[in-house]
Scaffold this motif. Structure first.
Motif, PDB file in Angstrom:
ATOM      1  N   LEU A 612     -11.183  21.197 -20.698  1.00 48.89           N
ATOM      2  CA  LEU A 612     -11.055  19.682 -20.558  1.00 48.89           C
ATOM      3  C   LEU A 612     -12.413  18.855 -21.221  1.00 48.89           C
ATOM      4  N   ARG A 613     -12.055  17.920 -21.766  1.00 53.20           N
ATOM      5  CA  ARG A 613     -13.053  17.144 -22.329  1.00 53.20           C
ATOM      6  C   ARG A 613     -13.098  15.914 -21.394  1.00 53.20           C
ATOM      7  N   PHE A 614     -14.296  15.387 -21.226  1.00 52.34           N
ATOM      8  CA  PHE A 614     -14.438  14.200 -20.010  1.00 52.34           C
ATOM      9  C   PHE A 614     -15.042  13.204 -20.988  1.00 52.34           C
ATOM     10  N   THR A 615     -14.515  11.800 -20.742  1.00 53.75           N
ATOM     11  CA  THR A 615     -15.277  10.480 -21.376  1.00 53.75           C
ATOM     12  C   THR A 615     -15.251   9.592 -20.322  1.00 53.75           C
ATOM     13  N   TRP A 616     -16.189   8.646 -20.661  1.00 53.24           N
ATOM     14  CA  TRP A 616     -16.353   7.427 -19.690  1.00 53.24           C
ATOM     15  C   TRP A 616     -16.332   6.235 -20.499  1.00 53.24           C
ATOM     16  N   SER A 617     -16.001   5.327 -19.787  1.00 54.18           N
ATOM     17  CA  SER A 617     -15.714   3.891 -20.434  1.00 54.18           C
ATOM     18  C   SER A 617     -16.334   3.079 -19.435  1.00 54.18           C
ATOM     19  N   TYR A 618     -16.960   1.755 -19.833  1.00 52.35           N
ATOM     20  CA  TYR A 618     -17.525   0.735 -18.983  1.00 52.35           C
ATOM     21  C   TYR A 618     -16.791  -0.620 -19.389  1.00 52.35           C
ATOM     22  N   GLU A 619     -15.734  -0.985 -18.656  1.00 53.83           N
ATOM     23  CA  GLU A 619     -15.066  -2.093 -19.264  1.00 53.83           C
ATOM     24  C   GLU A 619     -15.222  -3.474 -18.508  1.00 53.83           C
ATOM     25  N   ARG A 662     -12.263   9.673 -17.839  1.00 55.76           N
ATOM     26  CA  ARG A 662     -10.951  10.299 -18.096  1.00 55.76           C
ATOM     27  C   ARG A 662     -11.139  12.171 -18.322  1.00 55.76           C
ATOM     28  N   ALA A 663     -10.237  12.918 -17.760  1.00 54.41           N
ATOM     29  CA  ALA A 663     -10.150  14.214 -18.262  1.00 54.41           C
ATOM     30  C   ALA A 663      -9.222  14.473 -19.307  1.00 54.41           C
ATOM     31  N   VAL A 664      -9.354  15.017 -20.539  1.00 52.19           N
ATOM     32  CA  VAL A 664      -8.269  15.099 -21.379  1.00 52.19           C
ATOM     33  C   VAL A 664      -8.298  16.625 -22.108  1.00 52.19           C
ATOM     34  N   LEU A 665      -7.212  16.963 -22.425  1.00 56.12           N
ATOM     35  CA  LEU A 665      -7.389  18.142 -23.098  1.00 56.12           C
ATOM     36  C   LEU A 665      -8.246  18.227 -24.262  1.00 56.12           C
TER      37      LEU A 665
END
Length: 984
Positions: A612-619, A662-665
């Motif tokens: 998995l690859r993890f991303t963050w966002s501040y919205e 988020r955790a994505v493939l």
């Protein structure tokens, strides 16, 4: 191995072959499924000649002669069901048999399909050896002839049968004749909750069996988690050698070898290519090393506790019934994997064998269930139940053997299930004993016996949350027999059916999942079920809709109870599947807004997080102000880490801010591409307040004033002076808003008669909530507000809702404050509490800041995330096969409804509200039986709800949990209305 006894007359009237107790005659012993070998094979699928008779004319066999002229017969596709090919009609019952219960007899009115197929052998078809004719599935009894000679008879609709036919074959002009009876003694054993669909619905194949062929083989491939070694032994009565090139294995059949190997699991489905070479045949197969066991009261695979995030899967296609092609099977599994489903119970029969090959390849835990259900005998207290009648035992043993022998080499198959809803009896015990002797390495499952006398797992259906929690603590109600009680109390527990996915729902999934994750004994469950069994139909003008029980004139049927899946019939994921994906996601992502951290927990059974690859966002107000990658270590299964989030740059202006991780493939997999989202978490940022502007501006107030035509003017609003209802908003025509408490009852609202929880959908109608009347008690235009006082109540009772609407305005904004006070003795919850208004039907698009993108209700909102969303009004509707309440969006702060030119109406709410918009009323939705009954009108009906009642699972399971009930209580809420110009 159980024999295949020929039928013998019972006491009383003579029994025909399709009525006797036997499973048939003439078939070879069952053996392992072999998808391919170097031996020749010929598919006989295709277009066959077909004739349907209303009765079982057993003496009329002239059609079996090779010279018979069938040119005036119809043409039918095989595999297929004749009732879906224009001959007769399907019928749906859940429990009741659609014929008199007089086992093993069946009615004279017994639809019988005669099939003929002519074929030639390929030019290179080998001489010598034997040739076998294989049927993979025929419902419910088949009698077979080849070139005028009878080959045999078999029952057991969803199990294979093979016949030696080499001595009957010709090079050209072979005529295969098959007579299929819809009803037979086997029908008493096949009372599964599904359509009755007779026909040759799985493959028909001719298989050459050369001298020295691989007659059968049994792969034993265990894995030792303490050493990391796999142990392999392949048993085959015909001898030969086994090679696994990747592991350097080359051993004789029956020889055990231990080698370092990677284990197979549903999360990491590691397979090794192998070959079994006999004297006359080379059979490729795949090895998956894994060991399944019950240890210390827990079901473990390769030494680790597993948690079933499962579904029950019937085989179904809206046009083809149970005649599924390989592409559809793969589509099912890809959808499962992409929605975090890790397990399948093959309810309530073994699937097409190719489906299990795909489970091996893609990675699914499988509970393989025998083709056995006698539920209809429950209608008479289980009197005459075949599983407790020794005359039926050979047929039941035959079914157990045909399942186990066919599917024994699949690493995905963890558990054998004896059947479903059969009561209890001696034949079940005999089946369990035979399976244990044949395959002691897999545990046994059966739900229908609370004592678990023949099983290794404690299994229940639809147990409510509180009972599941007691079971998790091993504090369930004791059995009368202390020994059986102690044995059962030491077993792992699973819900073989739960969360009934009928219509809008299921609710309460998140609460079940927390119990599964809290108590080691609770090992998850299987949602009922995978897909709605709606049969595709079209209106005269070409609109597609889906039929259910009763739509084909059945004298007995169970309505839309056959539509209870996580997929719609066309395989579109329902909101329920999207919710399930979120609830069972294998990575838990939780934020601490005060500390500015995120906690990541790996809830996989086996896999670490390296895939998995993890991303963050501040919205801010739904727009990403900052984003980046998050460096999460490759946590082992069960591991947790807490990470500091970056400090985002300050965003301009006010607005609500949310963190999202988020955790994505990280890379492509066989079931989804890189970037596919597996899990996500969202939480509000601590440093940003909300920006709702629903309160009036005291510096720009408008005063209400009476005008000509019996209206009151207040800012952009024009009101009816007599009723106080808003008629125009800055030139836009409206109807309402008025208090609304009604919803078109969901299947779960209507409930099931056998459930103990109140069936609120029926109680609401009984109380008259679908026919509320509005009395105006006062319309007062004061100095700063227009106040309208009403009482909303049904006829014939004292229940009521005192409702006060207070309208104010400033600038171009019109504010509504609503106060509701219940009157009378309310003993039932409300369906909804909010206002409904009618707007111009030319408003076709919705944009909202709030929960989405899909629908949500109080107990089905885990998958709803706050953001900016947009959709057409038509796309807001969820097309449940039986129309019902749908389409609500949760936690909405503001919504804009626009025409194509951009003009429209904007609504803000305080506190956040539930938003629904549709082109028909709730009453019209309630009256519709099918989606094609819903005809869009000229008005867009919009519900702005302060609160909604939950959904639950009471169409077959428990009702709405107390915290999700909408009790009648004083409430206050408000909205602000403005218009939108083309540039706004």
């Amino acid at each position: 191995m159980p024999a295949h006894p020929s039928g013998s007359p019972a006491a009383g009237p003579h029994l025909t072959y399709y009525e006797d107790f036997s499973p048939g005659h003439g078939a070879l012993p069952p053996r392992a499924w072999v998808p391919a070998s170097d031996a020749a094979r010929l598919s006989l699928n295709g277009l066959w000649w077909f004739r349907l008779s209303p009765t079982a004319t057993a003496e009329d066999t002239a059609f079996t002669r090779p010279d018979f002229d069938a040119s005036r017969w119809d043409i039918l596709a095989v595999p297929g069901h004749w009732v879906l090919g224009g001959h007769g009609a399907p019928a749906y019952t859940n429990v009741r048999y659609p014929f008199p219960v007089d086992p093993p007899r069946v009615p004279t009115e017994n639809p019988t399909g005669d099939h003929r197929h002519t074929f030639a052998l390929p030019e290179d078809w080998p001489a010598g050896g034997e040739t076998v004719l294989r049927f993979d599935g025929v419902e419910s009894c088949a009698r077979i002839w080849l070139n005028g000679r009878e080959v045999g008879v078999f029952k057991g609709s969803r199990l294979p049968a093979e016949y030696p036919v080499g001595h009957l074959l010709r090079r050209r002009g072979n005529v295969l004749a098959v007579r299929v009876h819809q009803w037979s003694s086997a029908s008493y054993l096949e009372d599964q909750d599904m359509w009755w669909l007779p026909g040759v619905f799985r493959d028909v194949t001719l298989l050459h069996r050369p001298a020295g062929c691989v007659a059968d083989f049994f792969v034993h491939a265990g894995w030792d988690h303490s050493t990391g070694e796999g142990t392999l032994r392949v048993d085959a009565p015909s001898g030969g050698r086994v090679t696994v090139p990747e592991l350097g294995v080359d051993v004789a059949v029956g020889e055990t070898v231990t080698v370092p190997a990677e284990p197979w699991s549903a999360e990491v489905p590691r397979l090794y290519e192998a070959v079994l070479t006999g004297a006359g045949e080379r059979v490729p197969f795949r090895v998956g090393f894994r060991t399944v066991a019950v240890e210390d009261g827990v079901l473990k695979v390769n030494g680790r506790r597993i948690l079933f995030r499962g579904v029950n899967r019937h085989e179904f296609h809206p046009e083809h019934g149970r005649a599924l092609d390989l592409g559809t099977m793969r589509e099912d599994l890809l959808l499962m994997k992409r929605h975090n489903v890790n397990a399948v119970r093959t309810s309530h029969y073994p699937p097409h064998p190719a489906f299990l090959d795909l489970c091996d390849e893609l990675g699914l835990w499988v509970v393989d269930e025998c083709d056995l259900e006698t539920h209809g005998f429950a209608e008479d207290g289980w009197a005459g139940n075949p599983v407790d009648d020794d005359r039926w035992t050979p047929a039941l043993l035959d079914r157990a053997a045909r399942m186990v022998e066919r599917d024994k080499n699949h690493p995905s198959v963890l558990v054998w299930s004896l059947g479903n809803e059969c009561g209890t009896g001696r034949a079940l015990t005999a089946m369990a004993r035979w399976i244990r002797e044949r395959d002691p390495d897999r545990p046994l499952h059966y739900e229908g016996d609370r004592t678990c006398a023949d099983t290794d797992l404690y299994s229940r259906m639809y147990a409510p949350h509180a009972e599941v929690e007691r079971i998790g603590r091993r504090e369930e109600e004791p059995l009368d027999d202390p020994a059986l009680d102690a044995r059962r109390r030491a077993m792992p527990f699973l819900l073989c059916e739960y969360a009934h996915a009928m219509g809008n729902g299921p609710g309460g999934l998140a609460e079940y999942q927390r119990l599964f994750e809290t108590h080691e004994r609770l090992q998850g469950g299987f949602v009922w079920e995978w897909i709605d069994h709606g049969i595709a139909r079209r209106t005269p003008d070409g609109r597609r809709w889906f039929a259910y029980g009763g739509d084909f004139g059945e004298e007995l049927h169970d309505g839309n109870f056959v539509c209870d899946g996580l997929l719609f019939p066309d395989r579109t994921p329902s909101p329920g599947l999207v919710e399930y994906k979120k609830v069972v996601e294998p990575v838990r992502i939780e934020g601490d807004p005060v500390a500015g951290t995120v906690r990541v927990t790996n809830r996989h059974d086996v896999a670490d997080l390296s895939h998995l690859r993890f991303t963050w966002s501040y919205e801010v107000d739904g727009v990403a102000a900052a984003r980046g990658d998050l460096d999460v270590p490759p946590l082992a299964a069960g591991g947790t880490t807490e990470l500091k989030l970056p400090l985002p740059a300050a965003a301009d202006g006010a607005g609500e801010a949310f963190w999202q991780v988020r955790a994505v493939l990280a890379r492509d997999t066989p079931w989804a591409p890189a970037g596919h989202e597996v899990a996500w978490g969202q939480w509000p940022a601590a440093d940003r307040p909300g920006s709702l502007r629903t309160a009036p501006d005291p510096e720009r107030p408008h005063r209400p004033r009476h005008a000509e035509g019996g209206v009151v003017l207040l800012g952009p609003g024009t009101f009816d002076a007599a009723t106080g209802e808003l008629r125009l908003l800055d030139g836009f025509a409206l109807a309402g808003p008025r208090l609304d408490v009604w919803r078109a009852p969901t299947d779960n609202d209507l409930g099931a008669p056998w459930q103990s929880d109140p069936r609120h959908g029926l109680l609401w109608r009984e109380a008259g909530l679908h026919r509320m009347r509005h009395r105006v008690d006062g319309v007062v235009a004061g100095d700063d507000a227009l106040t309208v006082t009403t009482r909303v109540a049904p006829a014939a009772g004292s229940l009521g809702l005192r409702t006060v609407y207070r309208w104010t305005a400033d600038g171009d904004r019109l504010h509504l404050a609503v106060a509701v006070t219940p009157e009378g003795r309310w003993t039932l919850p409300l369906p909804r509490l909010g206002v409904r208004l009618g707007l111009c039907g030319t408003l076709t698009r919705a944009e909202w800041f709030g929960g989405g993108p899909g629908e949500a209700y109080p107990d089905t909102r885990a998958a709803s995330r706050v953001g900016l969303h947009t959709a057409s009004v038509d796309a807001l509707q969820t097309p449940y096969v039986r129309p019902q309440e749908n389409g609500a969006r949760a936690d909405v702060r503001r919504v804009r409804l626009r025409r194509e030119d951009g003009t429209g109406v904007a609504i803000e709410g305080g506190p956040p509200f539930w938003f629904t918009a549709r082109r028909w009323t709730s009453e019209e939705l309630d009256a519709a039986a099918h989606t094609c009954d819903l005809v869009p009108g000229d008005t867009l009906w919009v519900n702005l709800d302060h609160a909604l009642h939950g959904i639950g699972s009471q169409s077959c399971g428990p009702g709405v949990l107390p915290r999700h009930r909408l009790e009648a209580a004083p409430a206050s809420f408000g909205f602000t209305f403005t218009t939108l110009g083309e540039s706004r």
